[in-house]
Design an enzyme around this catalytic site. Structure first.
Site, PDB file in Angstrom:
ATOM      1  N   CYS A  45       0.758  -1.333   0.014  1.00 41.60           N
ATOM      2  CA  CYS A  45       0.031   0.062  -0.013  1.00 41.60           C
ATOM      3  C   CYS A  45       0.918   1.148   0.029  1.00 41.60           C
ATOM      4  O   CYS A  45       0.697   2.445  -0.626  1.00 41.60           O
ATOM      5  CB  CYS A  45      -0.818   0.105   1.214  1.00 41.60           C
ATOM      6  SG  CYS A  45      -2.083  -1.343   1.452  1.00 41.60           S
TER       7      CYS A  45
HETATM    8  C1  BEZ Z   1       0.501  -4.652   1.951  1.00 37.60           C
HETATM    9  O1  BEZ Z   1      -0.117  -3.416   1.534  1.00 37.60           O
HETATM   10  O2  BEZ Z   1       1.725  -4.784   1.751  1.00 37.60           O
HETATM   11  C2  BEZ Z   1      -0.247  -5.644   2.378  1.00 37.60           C
HETATM   12  C3  BEZ Z   1      -1.563  -5.526   2.913  1.00 37.60           C
HETATM   13  C4  BEZ Z   1      -2.343  -6.535   3.608  1.00 37.60           C
HETATM   14  C5  BEZ Z   1      -1.807  -7.790   3.275  1.00 37.60           C
HETATM   15  C6  BEZ Z   1      -0.811  -8.124   2.504  1.00 37.60           C
HETATM   16  C7  BEZ Z   1       0.228  -7.112   2.045  1.00 37.60           C
END
Ligand code: BEZ
Length: 211
Positions: A45
Site C-alpha cells: 500500500c
Molecule cells: C501490503 O500492502 O503490503 C499488504 C496489505 C495487506 C496484506 C498483505 C500485504
C-alpha cells in the site's frame, strides 16, 4: 447487489486525511478515481500511494480527482502519510478516506469476505463527470496495481466519452484507434475522417484525435 459498470456511484460523506469529503461534491464535474487499500502501514500500500502521488499531475491533466480509502483512522492516515512521503520521495496531496466503520467499503463491495472479513481488497473505481461507474477492478492484497495502466484505461475511457472511439488490445496513447461498429464508414467520412484504414468491414482504424 454489487455495483456494476454504468451504475451511478453511490454518494457518501466521510472523514479523510484532508477533512470531510462529500463524494459527489468532491467529484464536481470531473472524473474520479476511488481506490481502496487493505491497511495503513503496510508495504505494498505504501508503494501504491507513493506511485499515485508521483503520478498526480497525470491524473490532474486528465481532470481525474483522486481519492484513496482504507478502514483505518484519520490519525493513522496522517502518521502513515509522513512515512509514505519520506520513503517514496513524494508529497501526498490527495485525501485518504478514513472508513473506520466500513460504510463505504460495504457500499462499494470492497470487502471480499473470502479474502478478509475486515480489510478491503484493492478495489478501484473510475467514475465519469455524470457520476457513472466506468471501470471496476479488484486486485488481491498481495499485488500492487500498475498506475500507468490505470492512466492508459482513463485515456481510452475519455476517448470513448469525448470522441466515440474505441481502442484495441495493448493500445497506448497516440496509437491508432478503432471506429466503433455503431459508426458506418460513410458516417465516419462525413464526420471528417479521411484516413480510414479498413481491415475488414468491422475493423477500421483511424488516427487518434489530437486532443
Ligand atoms: C501490503 O500492502 O503490503 C499488504 C496489505 C495487506 C496484506 C498483505 C500485504
Amino acid at each position: 447487489m454489487s455495483l456494476r459498470l454504468e451504475d451511478t456511484a453511490p454518494d457518501f460523506t466521510a472523514p479523510s486525511s484532508m477533512g470531510t469529503i462529500h463524494f459527489h461534491e468532491y467529484i464536481n464535474n470531473s472524473w474520479a478515481m476511488l481506490f481502496s487499500h487493505p491497511a495503513d502501514f503496510t508495504p505494498v500500500c505504501t508503494t501504491e500511494l507513493g506511485r499515485t502521488s508521483q503520478l498526480y499531475s497525470e491524473f490532474e491533466k486528465r481532470s481525474v480527482k483522486v481519492l484513496a480509502l482504507s478502514v483505518d483512522s484519520v490519525d493513522n492516515h496522517l502518521q502513515w502519510i509522513n512515512d509514505i512521503n519520506n520513503t517514496q520521495h513524494t508529497v501526498i496531496n490527495f485525501p485518504i478516506l478514513a472508513d473506520i466503520h466500513r460504510q463505504i467499503a460495504i457500499l462499494y463491495g470492497m470487502i471480499h469476505p473470502n479474502a478478509s472479513e475486515t480489510y478491503t481488497v484493492r478495489s478501484l473505481f473510475i467514475i465519469d463527470p455524470h457520476k457513472k461507474i466506468k471501470l471496476i477492478i479488484n486486485y488481491p492484497a498481495s499485488t500492487g496495481r500498475n498506475f500507468h495502466e490505470i492512466l492508459r484505461v482513463i485515456d481510452s475511457l475519455q476517448l470513448a466519452a469525448n470522441h466515440n472511439m474505441v481502442t484495441p488490445a495493448d493500445w497506448q496513447a497516440g496509437d491508432d484507434v478503432i471506429l466503433p461498429p455503431s459508426i458506418s464508414t460513410e458516417e465516419a467520412k462525413a464526420m471528417g475522417h479521411t484516413n480510414i484504414q479498413t481491415i475488414t468491414s468491422y475493423l477500421r482504424y483511424i488516427p487518434a484525435p489530437k486532443n
